[in-house]
Design a protein around this motif. Structure first.
Motif, PDB file in Angstrom:
ATOM      1  N   UNK A 230      15.797  -5.615   8.968  1.00 22.46           N
ATOM      2  CA  UNK A 230      17.119  -5.158   9.412  1.00 22.46           C
ATOM      3  C   UNK A 230      18.164  -5.500   8.353  1.00 22.46           C
ATOM      4  N   UNK A 231      18.089  -6.698   7.824  1.00 24.70           N
ATOM      5  CA  UNK A 231      19.038  -7.136   6.792  1.00 24.70           C
ATOM      6  C   UNK A 231      18.895  -6.295   5.518  1.00 24.70           C
TER       7      UNK A 231
ATOM      8  N   UNK B 241       0.790  -1.230   0.000  1.00 24.29           N
ATOM      9  CA  UNK B 241       0.000   0.000   0.000  1.00 24.29           C
ATOM     10  C   UNK B 241       0.827   1.286   0.000  1.00 24.29           C
ATOM     11  N   UNK B 242       2.150   1.163  -0.006  1.00 23.07           N
ATOM     12  CA  UNK B 242       2.977   2.370   0.016  1.00 23.07           C
ATOM     13  C   UNK B 242       2.920   3.096  -1.322  1.00 23.07           C
ATOM     14  N   UNK B 243       2.688   4.396  -1.276  1.00 23.97           N
ATOM     15  CA  UNK B 243       2.756   5.173  -2.517  1.00 23.97           C
ATOM     16  C   UNK B 243       4.187   5.178  -3.063  1.00 23.97           C
ATOM     17  N   UNK B 244       4.323   5.394  -4.326  1.00 24.21           N
ATOM     18  CA  UNK B 244       5.629   5.374  -4.984  1.00 24.21           C
ATOM     19  C   UNK B 244       6.596   6.404  -4.410  1.00 24.21           C
ATOM     20  N   UNK B 245       6.068   7.484  -3.864  1.00 23.03           N
ATOM     21  CA  UNK B 245       6.921   8.581  -3.427  1.00 23.03           C
ATOM     22  C   UNK B 245       7.445   8.428  -1.995  1.00 23.03           C
ATOM     23  N   UNK B 246       7.060   7.367  -1.280  1.00 20.78           N
ATOM     24  CA  UNK B 246       7.602   7.147   0.057  1.00 20.78           C
ATOM     25  C   UNK B 246       9.068   6.741  -0.072  1.00 20.78           C
ATOM     26  N   UNK B 247       9.924   7.329   0.738  1.00 19.34           N
ATOM     27  CA  UNK B 247      11.330   6.938   0.743  1.00 19.34           C
ATOM     28  C   UNK B 247      11.473   5.557   1.398  1.00 19.34           C
ATOM     29  N   UNK B 248      12.596   4.920   1.161  1.00 17.61           N
ATOM     30  CA  UNK B 248      12.847   3.610   1.776  1.00 17.61           C
ATOM     31  C   UNK B 248      12.863   3.724   3.296  1.00 17.61           C
ATOM     32  N   UNK B 249      13.400   4.823   3.801  1.00 21.81           N
ATOM     33  CA  UNK B 249      13.450   5.029   5.251  1.00 21.81           C
ATOM     34  C   UNK B 249      12.035   5.107   5.836  1.00 21.81           C
ATOM     35  N   UNK B 250      11.161   5.840   5.175  1.00 23.21           N
ATOM     36  CA  UNK B 250       9.773   5.958   5.638  1.00 23.21           C
ATOM     37  C   UNK B 250       9.083   4.599   5.570  1.00 23.21           C
ATOM     38  N   UNK B 251       9.276   3.885   4.491  1.00 21.23           N
ATOM     39  CA  UNK B 251       8.661   2.556   4.349  1.00 21.23           C
ATOM     40  C   UNK B 251       9.123   1.616   5.461  1.00 21.23           C
ATOM     41  N   UNK B 252      10.418   1.615   5.708  1.00 22.52           N
ATOM     42  CA  UNK B 252      10.938   0.716   6.753  1.00 22.52           C
ATOM     43  C   UNK B 252      10.414   1.098   8.135  1.00 22.52           C
TER      44      UNK B 252
ATOM     45  N   UNK C 147      12.224   3.281  13.910  1.00 22.39           N
ATOM     46  CA  UNK C 147      12.145   1.896  13.427  1.00 22.39           C
ATOM     47  C   UNK C 147      12.864   0.957  14.390  1.00 22.39           C
ATOM     48  N   UNK C 148      14.027   1.370  14.853  1.00 25.32           N
ATOM     49  CA  UNK C 148      14.800   0.552  15.790  1.00 25.32           C
ATOM     50  C   UNK C 148      13.988   0.285  17.060  1.00 25.32           C
ATOM     51  N   UNK C 149      13.326   1.313  17.558  1.00 25.83           N
ATOM     52  CA  UNK C 149      12.506   1.145  18.761  1.00 25.83           C
ATOM     53  C   UNK C 149      11.365   0.168  18.554  1.00 25.83           C
ATOM     54  N   UNK C 150      10.668   0.281  17.428  1.00 26.04           N
ATOM     55  CA  UNK C 150       9.563  -0.645  17.154  1.00 26.04           C
ATOM     56  C   UNK C 150      10.085  -2.070  17.002  1.00 26.04           C
ATOM     57  N   UNK C 151      11.201  -2.214  16.290  1.00 28.32           N
ATOM     58  CA  UNK C 151      11.742  -3.558  16.060  1.00 28.32           C
ATOM     59  C   UNK C 151      12.235  -4.208  17.347  1.00 28.32           C
ATOM     60  N   UNK C 152      12.768  -3.401  18.257  1.00 26.67           N
ATOM     61  CA  UNK C 152      13.180  -3.963  19.547  1.00 26.67           C
ATOM     62  C   UNK C 152      11.978  -4.592  20.244  1.00 26.67           C
ATOM     63  N   UNK C 153      10.838  -3.932  20.160  1.00 25.43           N
ATOM     64  CA  UNK C 153       9.621  -4.486  20.742  1.00 25.43           C
ATOM     65  C   UNK C 153       9.190  -5.789  20.085  1.00 25.43           C
ATOM     66  N   UNK C 154       9.529  -5.969  18.824  1.00 24.02           N
ATOM     67  CA  UNK C 154       9.150  -7.188  18.097  1.00 24.02           C
ATOM     68  C   UNK C 154      10.085  -8.344  18.443  1.00 24.02           C
TER      69      UNK C 154
END
Length: 167
Positions: A120-121, A84-95, A133-140
């Motif tokens: 992460x990879x 669902x990500x629009x084409x204009x989202x940066x990779x950082x925003x998507x991640x 992103x790091x904070x959310x992933x730590x929770x996962x």
């Protein structure tokens, strides 16, 4: 209520408002399981959809009646959020949004450690991800033996970013 704030409505009044807001959200959810701004039928926004899903899970945890079908559709949207990500989202925003979606999915009982490790990879390591992103992933990955390396890398990254001051 924990702070005994002056002018706070009665608990029953607050609870009634939350119930009303949950019904409004139910009527706003799009066919894809996501949420638009203002009314059903407009484009679903990925970040907004994750944020609403988070609110729905939190409301359910607090004992509010959250429609099971709305939650199921929302969870499905989060499982497929990258579509669902629009084409204009940066990779950082998507991640970052994907990380948030993974965290909310964990709250829903749909823990996807493999996708968190993959994210992460794909980024080229923890240091290439936003702090959010790091904070959310730590929770996962927390408490998951298969992600001990990733958890260690995240904690080291956070320690390296922390700055101690006299204040």
């Amino acid at each position: 209520t924990a702070f005994k704030a002056e002018g706070l409505p009665a608990a029953a009044e607050i609870e009634a408002r939350v119930d009303e807001d949950l019904r409004k959200l139910e009527n706003m959810q799009n066919w894809d399981g996501g949420f638009p701004f203002w009314q059903r039928g407009y484009e679903s926004w990925p970040f907004l959809s994750v944020h609403v899903a988070n609110a729905l899970v939190r409301a359910k945890q607090k004992g509010f009646a959250v429609d099971a079908e709305m939650l199921r559709r929302s969870q499905n949207y989060l499982q497929n959020i990258e579509r669902y990500y629009p084409w204009y989202y940066s990779e950082d925003v998507k991640r970052t949004i994907t990380s948030y979606a993974l965290y909310v999915r964990k709250l829903m009982g749909d823990k996807d450690v493999a996708r968190a490790k993959g994210l992460i990879k794909e980024a080229g390591g923890v240091s290439k991800l936003s702090m959010e992103a790091v904070g959310w992933l730590l929770g996962v990955v927390a408490g998951d033996a298969s992600a001990a390396t990733e958890r260690k890398d995240i904690l080291r990254h956070l320690d390296n970013k922390a700055v101690e001051t006299a204040g």
